[in-house]
Design a protein around this motif. Sequence first.
Motif, PDB file in Angstrom:
ATOM      1  N   PRO A 140     -12.989  93.929  42.696  1.00  0.00           N
ATOM      2  CA  PRO A 140     -12.830  94.886  43.950  1.00  0.00           C
ATOM      3  C   PRO A 140     -13.377  96.574  43.754  1.00  0.00           C
ATOM      4  O   PRO A 140     -13.718  96.705  44.538  1.00  0.00           O
ATOM      5  CB  PRO A 140     -11.413  94.690  44.232  1.00  0.00           C
ATOM      6  N   LEU A 141     -12.974  96.852  42.694  1.00  0.00           N
ATOM      7  CA  LEU A 141     -13.542  98.115  42.178  1.00  0.00           C
ATOM      8  C   LEU A 141     -14.194  98.060  40.812  1.00  0.00           C
ATOM      9  O   LEU A 141     -13.775  97.569  39.861  1.00  0.00           O
ATOM     10  CB  LEU A 141     -12.276  99.056  41.972  1.00  0.00           C
ATOM     11  N   LEU A 183     -10.630 108.882  37.032  1.00  0.00           N
ATOM     12  CA  LEU A 183     -11.014 108.376  38.182  1.00  0.00           C
ATOM     13  C   LEU A 183     -10.505 107.097  38.425  1.00  0.00           C
ATOM     14  O   LEU A 183     -10.434 106.858  39.551  1.00  0.00           O
ATOM     15  CB  LEU A 183     -12.646 108.232  37.936  1.00  0.00           C
ATOM     16  N   ALA A 184     -10.142 106.299  37.453  1.00  0.00           N
ATOM     17  CA  ALA A 184      -9.437 104.878  37.710  1.00  0.00           C
ATOM     18  C   ALA A 184      -8.157 105.385  38.474  1.00  0.00           C
ATOM     19  O   ALA A 184      -7.826 104.497  39.520  1.00  0.00           O
ATOM     20  CB  ALA A 184      -9.174 104.415  36.281  1.00  0.00           C
ATOM     21  N   TYR A 187      -6.927  98.251  34.268  1.00  0.00           N
ATOM     22  CA  TYR A 187      -8.367  97.978  34.529  1.00  0.00           C
ATOM     23  C   TYR A 187      -8.907  97.777  33.155  1.00  0.00           C
ATOM     24  O   TYR A 187      -8.448  97.816  32.195  1.00  0.00           O
ATOM     25  CB  TYR A 187      -9.011  99.247  35.090  1.00  0.00           C
ATOM     26  N   ARG A 188     -10.259  97.593  33.155  1.00  0.00           N
ATOM     27  CA  ARG A 188     -11.167  97.187  32.016  1.00  0.00           C
ATOM     28  C   ARG A 188     -12.196  98.117  31.898  1.00  0.00           C
ATOM     29  O   ARG A 188     -12.673  98.495  32.816  1.00  0.00           O
ATOM     30  CB  ARG A 188     -11.630  95.874  31.982  1.00  0.00           C
ATOM     31  N   LEU A 189     -12.406  98.758  30.679  1.00  0.00           N
ATOM     32  CA  LEU A 189     -13.573  99.407  30.358  1.00  0.00           C
ATOM     33  C   LEU A 189     -14.473  98.594  29.497  1.00  0.00           C
ATOM     34  O   LEU A 189     -14.253  98.088  28.613  1.00  0.00           O
ATOM     35  CB  LEU A 189     -13.069 100.947  29.686  1.00  0.00           C
ATOM     36  N   HIS A 195     -23.371 103.824  29.230  1.00  0.00           N
ATOM     37  CA  HIS A 195     -22.615 103.874  30.456  1.00  0.00           C
ATOM     38  C   HIS A 195     -21.185 103.201  30.355  1.00  0.00           C
ATOM     39  O   HIS A 195     -21.154 101.935  29.466  1.00  0.00           O
ATOM     40  CB  HIS A 195     -23.323 103.260  31.657  1.00  0.00           C
ATOM     41  N   ILE A 196     -20.234 103.663  30.975  1.00  0.00           N
ATOM     42  CA  ILE A 196     -19.029 102.796  30.793  1.00  0.00           C
ATOM     43  C   ILE A 196     -18.810 102.097  32.123  1.00  0.00           C
ATOM     44  O   ILE A 196     -18.677 103.076  33.249  1.00  0.00           O
ATOM     45  CB  ILE A 196     -17.864 104.037  30.548  1.00  0.00           C
ATOM     46  N   HIS A 197     -18.477 100.910  32.087  1.00  0.00           N
ATOM     47  CA  HIS A 197     -17.925 100.198  33.227  1.00  0.00           C
ATOM     48  C   HIS A 197     -16.605 100.436  33.728  1.00  0.00           C
ATOM     49  O   HIS A 197     -15.820 100.075  32.326  1.00  0.00           O
ATOM     50  CB  HIS A 197     -18.460  98.645  33.308  1.00  0.00           C
ATOM     51  N   VAL A 198     -16.081 100.545  34.596  1.00  0.00           N
ATOM     52  CA  VAL A 198     -14.779 100.552  34.960  1.00  0.00           C
ATOM     53  C   VAL A 198     -14.616  99.618  35.969  1.00  0.00           C
ATOM     54  O   VAL A 198     -14.890  99.608  37.070  1.00  0.00           O
ATOM     55  CB  VAL A 198     -14.047 102.149  35.703  1.00  0.00           C
ATOM     56  N   ILE A 199     -13.704  98.693  35.437  1.00  0.00           N
ATOM     57  CA  ILE A 199     -13.687  97.503  36.383  1.00  0.00           C
ATOM     58  C   ILE A 199     -12.080  97.006  36.707  1.00  0.00           C
ATOM     59  O   ILE A 199     -11.359  96.914  35.734  1.00  0.00           O
ATOM     60  CB  ILE A 199     -14.391  96.303  35.591  1.00  0.00           C
ATOM     61  N   GLY A 200     -11.717  96.749  38.022  1.00  0.00           N
ATOM     62  CA  GLY A 200     -10.317  96.862  38.140  1.00  0.00           C
ATOM     63  C   GLY A 200     -10.170  96.232  39.624  1.00  0.00           C
ATOM     64  O   GLY A 200     -10.963  95.798  40.299  1.00  0.00           O
TER      65      GLY A 200
END
Length: 141
Positions: free
Chosen positions: A64-65, A99-100, A109-111, A127-132
Amino acid sequence: RCASSSGGHDDEVSKAERANRAQEIYGTQPLTIFSKIIDRTIPADIFYEDKKCVAFRDVNPQAPLHFLVIPKTPIPRISEVTEDDKELLGHLLVTASQLAKKEGLDEGYRLVINDGKHGAQSVYHLHIHVIGGRQMGWPPG
């Protein structure tokens, strides 16, 4: 970008292999899509920017994010960082965390940082993915 849920893993692996071959052929880092986002020659949903980095929403979200935090200084791979990059790397992680929190990822969340061909890195600009916004599975790969 991350792989899509419908067989996208193979697509990302193929992209990573192509990017790896391009790096081997050219020997230096060609201009990436992320460089073009930074200089605004291609559009992106940028929602944060400072002197050192930019954050924008992933065009192929895996949750979703899902957003990326990238340095304005192009570092091709996390495995190629040097002692001189410590401050920038710390800044990227602190920015991702802030930002998370701003985006409401209070439950976690996951980095993710992909590195090289076997890490399925398809864009050779760190690049860092921020996934949550949902429960993550384990193992991730």
